[in-house]
Design a protein around this motif. Structure first.
Motif, PDB file in Angstrom:
ATOM      1  N   VAL A 222      95.872  -3.458  46.175  1.00  0.00           N
ATOM      2  CA  VAL A 222      96.621  -4.361  46.810  1.00  0.00           C
ATOM      3  C   VAL A 222      96.235  -4.732  48.244  1.00  0.00           C
ATOM      4  N   PHE A 223      95.427  -3.868  48.934  1.00  0.00           N
ATOM      5  CA  PHE A 223      94.955  -4.020  50.365  1.00  0.00           C
ATOM      6  C   PHE A 223      93.860  -5.072  49.945  1.00  0.00           C
ATOM      7  N   ILE A 224      92.792  -4.617  48.950  1.00  0.00           N
ATOM      8  CA  ILE A 224      91.639  -5.438  48.710  1.00  0.00           C
ATOM      9  C   ILE A 224      91.990  -6.794  48.437  1.00  0.00           C
ATOM     10  N   PHE A 225      93.223  -7.112  47.762  1.00  0.00           N
ATOM     11  CA  PHE A 225      93.649  -8.520  47.062  1.00  0.00           C
ATOM     12  C   PHE A 225      93.732  -9.223  48.678  1.00  0.00           C
ATOM     13  N   LYS A 226      94.626  -8.473  49.482  1.00  0.00           N
ATOM     14  CA  LYS A 226      95.229  -9.203  50.501  1.00  0.00           C
ATOM     15  C   LYS A 226      93.856  -9.669  51.362  1.00  0.00           C
ATOM     16  N   VAL A 227      92.878  -8.770  51.379  1.00  0.00           N
ATOM     17  CA  VAL A 227      91.564  -9.135  52.154  1.00  0.00           C
ATOM     18  C   VAL A 227      90.837 -10.359  51.467  1.00  0.00           C
ATOM     19  N   ILE A 228      90.930 -10.352  50.217  1.00  0.00           N
ATOM     20  CA  ILE A 228      90.141 -11.449  49.435  1.00  0.00           C
ATOM     21  C   ILE A 228      90.865 -12.726  49.667  1.00  0.00           C
ATOM     22  N   PHE A 229      92.205 -12.702  49.321  1.00  0.00           N
ATOM     23  CA  PHE A 229      92.856 -14.068  49.113  1.00  0.00           C
ATOM     24  C   PHE A 229      93.509 -14.469  50.545  1.00  0.00           C
TER      25      PHE A 229
ATOM     26  N   ASN B 230      98.792 -11.142  56.018  1.00  0.00           N
ATOM     27  CA  ASN B 230      98.272 -11.354  54.611  1.00  0.00           C
ATOM     28  C   ASN B 230      99.395 -11.153  53.631  1.00  0.00           C
ATOM     29  N   SER B 231      99.782 -12.416  52.848  1.00  0.00           N
ATOM     30  CA  SER B 231     100.986 -12.265  52.226  1.00  0.00           C
ATOM     31  C   SER B 231     100.705 -11.625  50.706  1.00  0.00           C
ATOM     32  N   PHE B 232      99.621 -12.242  50.102  1.00  0.00           N
ATOM     33  CA  PHE B 232      99.173 -11.950  48.625  1.00  0.00           C
ATOM     34  C   PHE B 232      98.339 -10.926  48.457  1.00  0.00           C
ATOM     35  N   PRO B 233      99.051  -9.690  47.617  1.00  0.00           N
ATOM     36  CA  PRO B 233     100.266  -9.390  46.832  1.00  0.00           C
ATOM     37  C   PRO B 233     101.293  -8.687  47.940  1.00  0.00           C
ATOM     38  N   SER B 234     102.216  -8.234  47.811  1.00  0.00           N
ATOM     39  CA  SER B 234     103.338  -7.739  48.495  1.00  0.00           C
ATOM     40  C   SER B 234     103.150  -6.191  48.614  1.00  0.00           C
TER      41      SER B 234
ATOM     42  N   ILE C  52     115.261  -5.154  43.544  1.00  0.00           N
ATOM     43  CA  ILE C  52     115.802  -5.200  44.671  1.00  0.00           C
ATOM     44  C   ILE C  52     114.862  -5.508  45.910  1.00  0.00           C
ATOM     45  N   MET C  53     114.014  -4.609  45.862  1.00  0.00           N
ATOM     46  CA  MET C  53     113.058  -4.651  46.978  1.00  0.00           C
ATOM     47  C   MET C  53     112.297  -6.067  46.965  1.00  0.00           C
ATOM     48  N   ALA C  54     111.741  -6.607  45.885  1.00  0.00           N
ATOM     49  CA  ALA C  54     111.133  -7.752  45.624  1.00  0.00           C
ATOM     50  C   ALA C  54     112.152  -9.007  46.047  1.00  0.00           C
TER      51      ALA C  54
ATOM     52  N   LEU D  44     105.520 -10.585  42.342  1.00  0.00           N
ATOM     53  CA  LEU D  44     105.005 -10.328  40.974  1.00  0.00           C
ATOM     54  C   LEU D  44     103.581  -9.826  40.682  1.00  0.00           C
ATOM     55  N   MET D  45     102.662 -10.341  41.647  1.00  0.00           N
ATOM     56  CA  MET D  45     101.221  -9.766  41.383  1.00  0.00           C
ATOM     57  C   MET D  45     101.186  -8.388  41.660  1.00  0.00           C
ATOM     58  N   ALA D  46     102.152  -7.695  42.779  1.00  0.00           N
ATOM     59  CA  ALA D  46     102.122  -6.507  43.172  1.00  0.00           C
ATOM     60  C   ALA D  46     102.638  -5.649  42.036  1.00  0.00           C
ATOM     61  N   MET D  47     103.668  -6.198  41.180  1.00  0.00           N
ATOM     62  CA  MET D  47     103.982  -5.604  40.074  1.00  0.00           C
ATOM     63  C   MET D  47     102.943  -5.538  39.013  1.00  0.00           C
TER      64      MET D  47
END
Length: 331
Positions: free
Chosen positions: A172-179, A210-214, A250-252, A267-270
């Protein structure tokens, strides 16, 4: 018995396939209408207790499976050494552990400056205290000591749990940096331009907003690692999975309502967490650490080696040491 087991197999398969289909449909829907869905909740983001509670709660949920691992390891240590810490020392040790976990659970408070953030933080700590107390109570029961004695828990399982938790969050952290997708409130304030999730804006030096993913949804999904401790396709496994996914949903929803994430972010985090879950499941079926597992034969040999009699054993352990001593006396 076979018929009931077959029914649980059907329910589990339906749950997996149905959940995957719903996840795919929602992701397509979010891809098309991400911004419109986020705009529905914009007027209500300022004083939203629901969103603030789950934001602070989400920072430390991974401490729950870590507490379970520590509680089971405590049973291993108790069996191996034929003794336990005195009440004061064990209480002190767990207090230090929970103080550390309480600090990790409180990280979300430092990023909030709303007037009722402190009140929400106190409620969150009480929530974690209840979870910790229940875990300690459950894994201190005699049946859990018996489960540890008969090799119900494995070091390989703990390895799979840790790899799953760390792997999910790192991805998730890598995706945040990429997107580098701007958050909703930044777009509304005019500080950034709306960006769909598939738009790549590589920036290795930007770690905030960085919003994507959660990240919160990914951390909440660390609870899925508890399923490695249960037998698959059984009633407890099914209900535990259903309960965990309810908390995740509920968290989402709270992240969307609180205007911290778009629908596709959650959803991407899931999707990432589910992929890592099945990788961790594969690791759990390997036998890399089996030679260090704790089982009845180890205990038998251990106590024969030290020639302990039942009268010299601490009271909580006497119930199974007597059995070993009787077997030895018959030879």
């Amino acid at each position: 018995m076979i018929h009931r087991r077959h029914n649980w197999d059907i329910w589990t398969s339906f749950f997996i396939m149905g959940g995957g289909f719903v996840l795919l449909v929602l992701f397509i829907l979010g891809t098309l209408y991400d911004r419109e869905i986020a705009n529905w909740f914009l007027p209500h983001h300022e004083n939203n207790f629901f969103g603030l509670y789950f934001e602070i709660l989400g920072y430390g949920i991974y401490t729950i499976p870590l507490t379970i691992i520590l509680a089971i390891c405590r049973n291993f240590w108790k069996l191996k050494n034929n003794k336990m810490l005195t009440g004061e020392r064990e209480l002190g040790l767990w207090t230090l552990i929970f103080l550390l976990f309480g600090f990790l659970d409180s990280l979300g408070l430092f990023k909030n400056h709303q007037p009722f953030a402190w009140i929400t933080w106190v409620i969150v700590l009480f929530t974690y205290a209840w979870f910790y107390a229940f875990i300690l109570w459950y894994y201190h029961q005699p049946n859990q000591l018996l489960a540890a004695r008969h090799g119900h828990y494995h070091w390989q399982t703990f390895l799979a749990m840790v790899i799953y938790i760390i792997g999910t969050y790192l991805t998730v952290f890598i995706f945040k940096v990429i997107f580098v997708r701007p958050r909703i409130l930044a777009v509304v304030a005019g500080d950034a331009v709306y960006q769909p999730w598939w738009s790549v804006s590589w920036n290795p030096y930007r770690f905030k907003n960085n919003s994507f993913p959660s990240g919160h949804v990914a951390i909440t999904l660390s609870l899925l690692s508890v399923l490695y401790l249960l037998k698959p396709r059984k009633k407890p496994h099914f209900w535990m999975a259903l309960g965990i996914w309810t908390i995740v949903i509920i968290m989402a929803c709270s992240r969307i309502v609180y205007n911290k994430h778009y629908l596709t972010d959650t959803l991407m985090a899931m999707i990432i967490a589910v992929a890592w879950f099945y990788f961790g499941k594969w690791i759990n079926h390997q036998k890399w650490l089996n030679k260090w597992d704790f089982n009845h034969d180890y205990i038998h040999c251990h106590y024969q080696k030290h020639h302990r009699s039942p009268t010299s054993v601490n009271k909580p352990h006497r119930w199974f040491i007597i059995e070993v001593w009787k077997k030895r006396s018959k030879k």
